[in-house]
Enzyme design. Structure first.
Site, PDB file in Angstrom:
ATOM      1  N   GLU A  76       0.814  -1.209   0.000  1.00 22.29           N
ATOM      2  CA  GLU A  76       0.000   0.000   0.000  1.00 22.29           C
ATOM      3  C   GLU A  76       0.855   1.269   0.000  1.00 22.29           C
ATOM      4  O   GLU A  76       0.513   2.242  -0.655  1.00 22.29           O
ATOM      5  CB  GLU A  76      -0.930  -0.028   1.228  1.00 22.29           C
ATOM      6  CG  GLU A  76      -2.015   1.011   1.214  1.00 22.29           C
ATOM      7  CD  GLU A  76      -3.060   0.788   0.116  1.00 22.29           C
ATOM      8  OE1 GLU A  76      -2.915  -0.170  -0.675  1.00 22.29           O
ATOM      9  OE2 GLU A  76      -4.005   1.588   0.048  1.00 22.29           O
ATOM     10  N   ASP A  77       1.966   1.246   0.712  1.00 24.20           N
ATOM     11  CA  ASP A  77       2.698   2.504   0.928  1.00 24.20           C
ATOM     12  C   ASP A  77       4.032   2.614   0.204  1.00 24.20           C
ATOM     13  O   ASP A  77       4.705   3.625   0.316  1.00 24.20           O
ATOM     14  CB  ASP A  77       2.955   2.710   2.435  1.00 24.20           C
ATOM     15  CG  ASP A  77       1.657   2.934   3.199  1.00 24.20           C
ATOM     16  OD1 ASP A  77       0.648   3.229   2.534  1.00 24.20           O
ATOM     17  OD2 ASP A  77       1.665   2.811   4.426  1.00 24.20           O
TER      18      ASP A  77
END
Ligand code: MN
Length: 715
Positions: A76-77
């Site tokens: 996600e990051d």
């Protein structure tokens, strides 16, 4: 921050079989992926996944869970992808990391407080592997521990509220009491800092003033048990600020009157000792009525076991006491995690046998042991969510549907008007067929068109009662309308053929004579095939009845209409409702056709030369002259059937389908009926506009060198 070797050693201390190499690689991968990212407090971002892994190791979770903790934010990051994780750490880890990522994305969807219960179910349903949920809970715990430096008050409160409403109850549901307590207290401190502050201050004060009060009670309880021959550990524990606050609210009393802010726990060796200890405590101190609970014989839904009682104990203090075994104690603290550690140690199961499934099975086991009406209710709810799928509207509202539900179900769940007028759907931003089954977390946007009506075909794939009943109601009303229209046309035709005009009064008279309700009732009965046109004609004009010598009424023989005679147009009749195309001859627009009234089913259309028509020679009253109507032609799909023989050689089948496609025919069914070393014989169904379209395709096929023979098929 925990160092790499510290983490690995911690995991190896309780799970000697853990994959050390994999842990090391995950540590390094995560560090590199998060690179120079920083958290709100200025720490390197990488400290977060490491702390999460540490929390999981504290729960003694297996190596895969720890690896997942390290990697949980990489997809996600960072620039890392699921493919990369799959390749480097294997699909098992990939699935776990992907699961956590999906839960993280859900958090971003909307404000969940309106539908906390649904969100909890959604989280449980999406965490196909319970470890996914545990990693997510550890993630949240660390985010809560480091919430203070987050600059936006709004964001802090949002996260805290979500923790209170979603994550703490989830932790409780899987029995992780300690995790739940900490989540609640951290959220409480954020949401109600004054109340939290005053309770903490009060507890500090009591602790300072009471001095060795707790130690004194511990010692006295211990002595009382020992005298009676029961050995066990006694410990006093301050209640958590949030649980004190809840109690103050529930009982509407100030802190001073709360009495027991310390609870005592007696941990003994086995279950008989629990009851023995209880007997000793009740024998030594007066019991406060109404507080005794036996969660050993009747465990809580989440598997929690303990005896609870309140006595006027040492120094006449109201004293809350919990009695349990060591195993029950670990379980109370760590829930499913403890359960797993225990099971793992007993050697009864192959440690490699689908660990992730065992987790789920065990969770279900625990749930099955629920008892009592309340818990049963909870249990039923839990069972239900496994059959549910949770989706979002574009605005972020959550819609819960049974699993297998489609966009049409979704549309009807939003509003019946949306369902009735829906023409398309975008799932996660992409146009999809309406029949596509929805998956957990899908965002669904329904495209509607004014004046559009439900399609009868939807009924075959919707799963919700609401959608089905709306569609059925619509189809029934449509069908009735169609039967009425069809019946009127049939009766008009019959009247004309016998030299009469059909007028309202005669129709009324016929309806009365045939005992049907009203003129429309008569038409519907005719259209549906429950009353014959001749019977209606005779009922309207009884004077035309002839009698034979014996006085029996002889029905009028049906005069066949001239070829250019008055025919019932199949106007506005939707195939599948009042009209059906016979699949013996697959009639096509442009061909001469005839209708056969089938009782209760309306009219079936055959080609005029269909062999099956012989069957109806004896029942002329069932025949209806029908004609194609231009309006229907555009709407309906007609199926033409061909028998095709092609040479058995590479590319021949491809050539055949290319020819059909070139002529805008869509193959709806293809079946090999015969094959030899030289030839294939196929039965091919193509969707065409009309008979000319089909003849065109047949001619084109005949011209193709790989096609040996082609015939329009009638069976
Ligand atoms: Mn995280």
């Amino acid at each position: 921050m925990m160092r790499q070797y510290e983490l690995v050693e911690l995991v190896r201390s309780y799970d000697p079989g853990a994959d050390e190499d994999c842990l090391n690689r995950a540590y390094v991968f995560s560090m590199q992926a998060h690179g120079g990212q920083k958290r709100a407090n200025g720490d390197p971002y990488f400290s977060h996944p490491v702390e999460v892994a540490g929390i999981l190791a504290g729960m003694k979770l297996d190596g895969d869970s720890i690896v997942t903790g390290l990697l949980h934010d990489t997809i996600e990051d960072t620039v890392a992808t699921l493919d990369e994780i799959d390749r480097l750490f294997g699909p098992k880890i990939g699935r776990l990391v992907d699961g956590v990522t999906k839960l993280s994305r859900l958090e971003l969807q909307s404000d969940h407080s309106q539908q906390a219960e649904n969100f909890r179910k959604l989280f449980l349903a999406m965490s196909e592997d319970i470890r996914v949920l545990l990693v997510k809970l550890a993630d949240r715990l660390h985010n809560m521990r480091t919430l203070a430096p987050v600059p936006s008050v709004e964001k802090r409160r949002h996260v805290a509220r979500e923790t209170m409403e979603i994550y703490a109850p989830l932790a409780e549901r899987i029995g992780m009491q300690r995790l739940k307590d900490e989540l609640e207290d951290l959220a409480f401190a954020e949401l109600n800092p004054e109340a939290h502050g005053s309770i903490v201050a009060r507890l500090d004060f009591l602790r300072a003033e009471g001095g060795d009060l707790v130690a004194g009670i511990e010692a006295e309880l211990h002595g009382t048990l020992e005298k009676a021959g029961v050995s066990g550990e006694v410990s006093g524990r301050e209640k958590r600020p949030y649980s004190i606050w809840r109690k103050m609210e529930r009982k509407n009393v100030p802190f001073e009157q709360l009495g027991d802010v310390v609870a005592f726990r007696i941990v003994v060796d086995d279950v008989p000792a629990c009851y023995q200890a209880l007997g000793v405590v009740h024998g030594a101190y007066p019991m406060v009525p109404g507080h005794f609970k036996d969660y050993i014989s009747t465990p809580k839904l989440n598997g929690y076991q303990s005896l609870h009682t309140v006595v006027y104990g040492p120094r006449q203090q109201r004293t809350e006491i919990q009695i349990r075994t060591g195993g029950m104690h670990d379980y109370a603290e760590f829930g499913v995690a403890a359960h797993w550690v225990y099971k793992q140690g007993d050697g009864s199961a192959d440690p490699h046998e689908g660990r992730q499934y065992r987790w789920v099975r065990e969770l279900l086991d625990i749930l099955e042991h629920a008892a009592g009406p309340e818990e049963f209710l909870e249990h039923t709810k839990l069972e239900m969510f496994q059959d549910q799928v949770f989706c979002f509207t574009p605005r972020g509202d959550l819609i819960a549907l049974p699993s297998g539900a489609t966009s049409v179900d979704f549309a009807y769940a939003v509003h019946s008007q949306v369902g009735d007028t829906c023409v398309g759907t975008k799932i996660n931003g992409r146009l999809q067929p309406l029949r596509t089954q929805l998956r957990n977390g899908d965002q669904v946007e329904i495209v509607t068109a004014k004046g559009h009506t439900p399609s009868p075909t939807w009924e075959s794939f919707v799963v919700t009662g609401r959608a089905r009943s709306r569609i059925r109601r619509y189809v029934r009303s449509q069908q009735r309308e169609q039967y009425v229209g069809l019946g009127r046309s049939i009766l008009e035709q019959t009247f004309v053929q016998h030299g009469f005009a059909l007028d309202a009064a005669t129709a009324e008279k016929a309806a009365r004579a045939l005992n049907v309700k009203g003129v429309d009732g008569l038409y519907a009965a005719l259209g549906e095939g429950n009353v014959t046109a001749l019977a209606a004609l005779e009922a309207g004009h009884p004077e035309i009845k002839r009698r034979d010598a014996g006085g029996t009424v002889v029905p009028l023989a049906r005069r066949r209409a001239k070829p250019d005679g008055y025919a019932v147009p199949i106007r506005g009749l939707i195939a599948g409702m009042a009209v059906h195309y016979a699949d013996c001859c697959n009639p096509l627009p442009g061909e001469r056709i005839v209708g056969i009234v089938t009782t209760g089913k309306g009219v079936t259309i055959h080609t005029i030369d269909c062999d099956l028509l012989q069957t109806f020679e004896e029942t002329p009253e069932r025949w209806v002259d029908v004609a194609w109507d231009a309006e229907t032609l555009d709407r309906d799909v007609h199926v033409g059937r061909m028998s095709v023989i092609v040479a058995n050689r590479p590319g021949a089948l491809g050539a055949m389908t290319t020819v059909i496609a070139k002529h805008s025919g869509n193959i709806s069914n293809l079946k090999i009926t015969n094959r030899s070393s030289q030839f294939f014989e196929f039965m091919v169904d193509v969707e065409v506009r009309d008979v000319k379209h089909l003849t065109g395709i047949i001619a084109a096929l005949r011209a193709d060198p790989s096609v040996s023979a082609v015939e329009r098929a009638r069976d």
